[in-house]
Design a protein around this motif. Sequence first.
Motif, PDB file in Angstrom:
ATOM      1  N   VAL B 149       4.545  13.582  -4.218  1.00  0.00           N
ATOM      2  CA  VAL B 149       5.135  12.897  -5.378  1.00  0.00           C
ATOM      3  C   VAL B 149       4.083  11.985  -6.014  1.00  0.00           C
ATOM      4  CG1 VAL B 149       6.901  11.253  -6.091  1.00  0.00           C
ATOM      5  CG2 VAL B 149       7.449  12.993  -4.397  1.00  0.00           C
ATOM      6  N   ILE B 150       3.307  11.322  -5.159  1.00  0.00           N
ATOM      7  CA  ILE B 150       2.278  10.391  -5.634  1.00  0.00           C
ATOM      8  C   ILE B 150       0.965  10.784  -4.963  1.00  0.00           C
ATOM      9  CG2 ILE B 150       1.501   7.968  -5.549  1.00  0.00           C
ATOM     10  CD1 ILE B 150       4.534   7.239  -5.547  1.00  0.00           C
ATOM     11  N   LYS B 151      -0.076  10.923  -5.765  1.00  0.00           N
ATOM     12  CA  LYS B 151      -1.353  11.299  -5.172  1.00  0.00           C
ATOM     13  C   LYS B 151      -2.500  10.766  -6.018  1.00  0.00           C
ATOM     14  CE  LYS B 151      -2.600  15.434  -7.577  1.00  0.00           C
ATOM     15  NZ  LYS B 151      -3.538  16.513  -7.509  1.00  0.00           N
ATOM     16  N   TRP B 221      10.169  12.246  -7.608  1.00  0.00           N
ATOM     17  CA  TRP B 221      10.646  11.650  -6.353  1.00  0.00           C
ATOM     18  C   TRP B 221      11.992  12.267  -5.965  1.00  0.00           C
ATOM     19  CZ3 TRP B 221       8.464   7.296  -3.664  1.00  0.00           C
ATOM     20  CH2 TRP B 221       9.273   6.782  -2.651  1.00  0.00           C
ATOM     21  N   ASP B 222      12.946  12.209  -6.910  1.00  0.00           N
ATOM     22  CA  ASP B 222      14.289  12.734  -6.612  1.00  0.00           C
ATOM     23  C   ASP B 222      14.228  14.241  -6.370  1.00  0.00           C
ATOM     24  OD1 ASP B 222      15.233  10.198  -6.916  1.00  0.00           O
ATOM     25  OD2 ASP B 222      16.003  10.499  -8.950  1.00  0.00           O
ATOM     26  N   VAL B 271      15.916  17.983 -11.542  1.00  0.00           N
ATOM     27  CA  VAL B 271      14.926  18.917 -12.089  1.00  0.00           C
ATOM     28  C   VAL B 271      14.831  20.107 -11.165  1.00  0.00           C
ATOM     29  CG1 VAL B 271      13.461  17.364 -13.406  1.00  0.00           C
ATOM     30  CG2 VAL B 271      13.103  17.593 -10.971  1.00  0.00           C
ATOM     31  N   GLU B 272      14.495  21.208 -11.756  1.00  0.00           N
ATOM     32  CA  GLU B 272      14.317  22.392 -10.938  1.00  0.00           C
ATOM     33  C   GLU B 272      13.032  22.215 -10.153  1.00  0.00           C
ATOM     34  OE1 GLU B 272      14.238  26.965 -11.905  1.00  0.00           O
ATOM     35  OE2 GLU B 272      15.724  25.794 -13.025  1.00  0.00           O
ATOM     36  N   ARG B 273      13.165  22.349  -8.852  1.00  0.00           N
ATOM     37  CA  ARG B 273      11.992  22.125  -8.016  1.00  0.00           C
ATOM     38  C   ARG B 273      11.042  23.312  -8.159  1.00  0.00           C
ATOM     39  NH1 ARG B 273       9.917  19.642  -3.840  1.00  0.00           N
ATOM     40  NH2 ARG B 273       8.764  21.012  -2.450  1.00  0.00           N
ATOM     41  N   PRO B 274       9.811  23.073  -8.564  1.00  0.00           N
ATOM     42  CA  PRO B 274       8.906  24.197  -8.787  1.00  0.00           C
ATOM     43  C   PRO B 274       8.467  24.887  -7.498  1.00  0.00           C
ATOM     44  CG  PRO B 274       7.788  22.105  -9.183  1.00  0.00           C
ATOM     45  CD  PRO B 274       9.212  21.787  -8.902  1.00  0.00           C
TER      46      PRO B 274
END
Lengths: 265, 278
Positions: B149-151, B221-222, B271-274
């Motif tokens: 999520v965070i990088k 995140w969600d 959101v649709e998770r890719p």
Amino acid sequence: MIRPHFALGAAPYDANLPREIAPQTFWLSGCSRQPVGEEILHSHSSFYMACGTEKTAIIDTGNSRDWPDVRRQLLEALDGRKLDYIIPTHPEMPHMGNLEPLAELFPQARIVGDIRNYHLYYPHLEDRLEMRHVGDILELGDRQLELIEAIIHDLPNSLWVYDRKEQVLFACDAYCYTHEHEPGQCALLAEELPQEPTVADTSFVTSRALAWTQLVDPEPYCQALDAMLAERPVKLIAPTHGGVISNTKRMTELFKEGMRNIRGQ
Amino acid sequence: MYKVIEIAERVSAVANLVKIDGRVSWVPPDVTGFEPYYTYLVESDETLLVIDPGMVVHWPAVHAAIEERLAGRRLMVFNTRSELECIASLGRLMDSFDNVQTITSCPLNPFDLMHRKQPQRMHPPSAYVGFGESLQDFGFAHLHSLRPVIKMLGTSWLYDSRGKVLFSTDCFGGDFLATPDEPLVRTTLEGAPDKAQLRATMLAKFDWLENADTELLRRFWDGLFDQIDVEVIAPTHGRIQSGKLVASQVLNDYSDALLGPVGKSAERVTVERPDPIN
Ligand SMILES: [Fe+2]
Ligand SMILES: [Fe+2]
Ligand SMILES: [Fe+2]
């Protein structure tokens, strides 16, 4: 099924490197070739040498995978002198990946900069490390290297370097762009390439190498860059992942435009 | 002195402590005490998988732990990042063992990132695993590579769906030890760091978060945390967080600290998770 990872391997020998881009200022580089779709994209892992009347320094170390040619270029540029300072702009492999073999090759060289964490990465080099901060000056004799804020960076312990005598800005991860060209053209200045880098070329590299640029408002960064440049005359910009830039004003506009375009992609 | 601690079924951490002295960039300047560092070991009957061999200062400990546990099995290494915290010892590891399978989801091939002094040691080419894919080809169908999520740089998180362990690499390491004898694993929320410290620790590494579009980050995140159950948070450094309640509260605290609390009126965006993990 196991998928082998694409390996770039060592950059090939390049007879045009090292290149003296200003008096006693050398461009050294490994240029990787990566297939992206139908194209082969070149991407520099450059570093630089500044030689003064008293001391010599390199800014960054080249990438570990390129060590054989990096070593050759270094010895050629030093031309028999010893290396006094290694200034890694930040602790990432393309920027300091040759620290261990360099420390071995030049046992008297000091490693200076924002060297937080390095004593954990390489504890055997701890007594070679010298912490420096933004505003500090490294004296090379007839020229001074100023350590300045890395306005656009990835890892927070990054520094840029400004050469007050030759007016070169060593800007590590900023001003990067890919280039597509014939063999033998890797050591050309941005303005000497058959096609000048475009806004898209800088956006492409910046958005991938600095993924955070996709999530932030670029304006504070562009303004900080302008403010820094307003205080320092810059004849050459020397980035790690792009060719050297002599048309500094035009490329600064292009680079900022590239930053602004990233969020719209 | 290092310790090896079990954190889930067939998952252990080789833990080393470093006294906090202001010389580490990812620890906020006002923090004192001790910071634990981990190399994780995941085991199967055939394989010992090392997650991030780590920095050279800890290599003797990590080397000893691998030697002790390998027991004739195949050695594999997964690096979550191409950063020195994770891979400074990789060349030493490859020089110490034969036939090591390197695996990563990072764009850079591990062989492009190390100096080796023992080129006679033979190893297969590195393998690439995409986000959302499992490590089943290597005997670890329960391990999944996740898009973080965070990088900052090339990074992946790993998720062990068997033990519900999130290997969060440079995220969620904001819990330090006041004394060296404190537990390396937090199992209760008593004495947990406040949100200000969690935020400061994340910003020490990800300074761009200060200017980030938090709405977009919240979607990421969600999009991830709605899909995985986390019972153990296992970062590269900072205390491990263990237990369903502890892990979920700590993740909520990080979310509040970084993205702001979700107000009553705030819409949760699906959101649709890719990169689905299954
Ligand atoms: Fe970088
Ligand atoms: Fe870079
Ligand atoms: Fe090139």
